[in-house]
Design an enzyme around this catalytic site. Structure first.
Site, PDB file in Angstrom:
ATOM      1  N   TRP A 130       0.861  -1.183   0.000  1.00  0.00           N
ATOM      2  CA  TRP A 130       0.000   0.000   0.000  1.00  0.00           C
ATOM      3  C   TRP A 130       0.900   1.237   0.000  1.00  0.00           C
ATOM      4  O   TRP A 130       1.826   1.329   0.816  1.00  0.00           O
ATOM      5  CB  TRP A 130      -0.891  -0.027   1.238  1.00  0.00           C
ATOM      6  N   ASP A 211      -1.452  -5.706   9.002  1.00  0.00           N
ATOM      7  CA  ASP A 211      -2.423  -4.696   8.601  1.00  0.00           C
ATOM      8  C   ASP A 211      -3.678  -5.430   8.132  1.00  0.00           C
ATOM      9  O   ASP A 211      -3.640  -6.181   7.148  1.00  0.00           O
ATOM     10  CB  ASP A 211      -1.822  -3.839   7.468  1.00  0.00           C
ATOM     11  N   LYS A 246     -13.843  -0.268   5.786  1.00  0.00           N
ATOM     12  CA  LYS A 246     -14.402  -0.987   4.631  1.00  0.00           C
ATOM     13  C   LYS A 246     -15.531  -1.923   5.067  1.00  0.00           C
ATOM     14  O   LYS A 246     -16.609  -1.910   4.483  1.00  0.00           O
ATOM     15  CB  LYS A 246     -13.328  -1.825   3.935  1.00  0.00           C
TER      16      LYS A 246
HETATM   17  C1  LMR Z   1      -6.748   2.520  -0.591  1.00  0.00           C
HETATM   18  O1  LMR Z   1      -5.728   1.834  -0.618  1.00  0.00           O
HETATM   19  O2  LMR Z   1      -7.243   3.027  -1.598  1.00  0.00           O
HETATM   20  C2  LMR Z   1      -7.473   2.712   0.718  1.00  0.00           C
HETATM   21  O3  LMR Z   1      -6.815   2.022   1.733  1.00  0.00           O
HETATM   22  C3  LMR Z   1      -7.713   4.132   1.043  1.00  0.00           C
HETATM   23  C4  LMR Z   1      -6.473   4.889   1.378  1.00  0.00           C
HETATM   24  O4  LMR Z   1      -6.476   5.538   2.428  1.00  0.00           O
HETATM   25  O5  LMR Z   1      -5.490   4.855   0.619  1.00  0.00           O
END
Ligand code: LMR
Length: 396
Positions: A130, A211, A246
């Site tokens: 992420w 996570d 979510k």
């Molecule tokens: C995403 O990856 O799009 C979500 O987890 C929202 C974010 O805060 O990035």
């Protein structure tokens, strides 16, 4: 004074929403942020949430501050979802849980706790991960490194690279793992592979930071927790940042939790004291409303059953859209293999589109996705899937 400052770049994910809002293309499609949308393209408020809110409004007697670590009933309910209420981690009292403003807030508290408690420990993130993970960890002062995870050629898990990396990480370092529905790839280890990850972590003396942002979006609440539970062994130490954005659709209410599993109730009390100090000099104490909703729903048999049903409806719709996307692409771009889309899990599909192709989709078709090729499958509807597939076919 401020003239000398350089502008910061837009956020890799949330920044795209701002560009999308400015775009005047007819039929534009937003597949950027991981937010669930229903078949009409709306992010709904769940029915169980509406009912819990009605009850909260009727019964709430104060808007006084919560404690620094939030509501105890919320923490217990959050840990129950992670490990199961009867799990030894919950009955022994060896875990400390704090209520946090979203999963991101939980990760930031975790990162500061790690940076101050274990100076010199590095945090290892999957390649890719992420986009905000490294930002959060670095902002707290942690050094970030990467472990192998994704195989571009098979577009699946690179198990060999994962195990090789884990067996070379120095003892005492922290490994950030995605519990399920890996963001951005949608590729998760199998049950056996999770056991192997757990073995390596135990053998090497590594500290997992898990996570858990998508519980219920893969196969179901307990199935999705199987990887985490494979790490939660007798005597194991771990941290879990969980999010209710979510699975309860509570994005803007900012509700999450950080659980730190220690070796004893006494150590859990010490850890809690340190977490509270971190929180107090950051946001002081958490917001109440979202956590109140989650606690109300999880504590009421009927509301909880309603939530499980609504969650499974969201999961089913996403899976239907996955199929529709794979099918549509097979028709629109017959020379290309997009079958992997149906094997990925959760909200995202890692399309394999290059940053240049993603730019063309944005500039020429008003189709927005994250520049690494990540598509939010939950943003696809029966109304936009054909246009999406035609646009992708035009750029590949
Ligand atoms: C995403 O990856 O799009 C979500 O987890 C929202 C974010 O805060 O990035």
């Amino acid at each position: 004074m401020f003239q000398q400052l350089e502008a910061a770049p837009p956020d890799a994910i949330l920044g795209l929403n701002e560009a999308f809002a400015r775009d005047t293309t007819e039929g534009k499609i937003n597949l950027t942020t991981g937010v669930y949308k229903d078949s009409t393209g709306t992010t709904p408020v769940l029915e169980c949430v509406k009912e819990a809110e009605r009850r909260l409004v009727e019964t709430e007697t104060s808007k006084g501050y919560l404690g620094i670590d939030g509501m105890k009933e919320f923490g217990d309910a959050a840990r129950g979802l992670l490990f199961g209420t009867d799990h030894e981690i919950n009955t022994s009292g060896r875990a400390a849980t704090i209520q946090a403003p979203g999963g991101t807030g939980a990760l930031r508290v975790a990162a500061e706790f790690l940076a101050t408690g274990f100076p010199g420990a590095k945090i290892w993130c999957s390649r890719p991960t992420w986009a905000n993970h490294p930002n959060i960890f670095r902002a707290a002062g942690l050094e970030v490194a990467e472990y192998g995870y994704y195989d571009e050629s098979t577009r699946g898990l690179d198990a060999e690279a994962l195990f090789d990396s884990l067996s070379q990480i120095p003892a005492g370092d922290v490994v950030c793992l995605h519990a399920c529905c890996h963001n951005p790839t949608g590729v998760d280890p199998s049950a056996e592979q999770w056991q192997q990850v757990g073995d390596l972590i135990a053998e090497r003396g590594l500290l997992p930071l898990v996570d858990f942002a998508y519980q219920g979006f893969g196969n179901g609440l307990d199935d999705d927790a199987a990887g985490l539970r494979a790490l939660a062994r007798p005597g194991s130490r771990l941290l879990v940042a969980s999010s209710f954005s979510k699975n309860f659709g509570l994005y803007r209410e900012r509700v999450g939790a950080l659980s730190v599993v220690t070796g004893s109730p006494e150590t859990a009390a010490v850890v809690l004291s340190r977490l509270k100090r971190t929180i107090r000099c950051n946001y002081s104490n958490p917001p109440a409303h979202g956590a109140g909703i989650v606690t109300t729903i999880l504590g009421d048999e009927q509301l909880r059953a309603g939530w499980v049903t609504e969650l499974s409806e969201m999961r089913t719709r996403i899976n239907d859209m996955r199929q529709a996307l794979a099918h549509g692409l097979a028709e629109a771009a017959p020379g290309q293999d997009f079958s992997v889309i149906t094997r990925q899990r959760g909200m995202f599909s890692f399309s394999g589109l290059t940053p240049e192709q993603v730019d063309r989709l944005k500039d020429e078709f008003g189709v927005y996705m994250v520049r690494n090729g990540r598509i939010n499958v939950a943003g696809i509807t029966n109304d936009n899937v054909a246009r999406l597939c035609e646009s992708i076919a035009a750029v590949v």
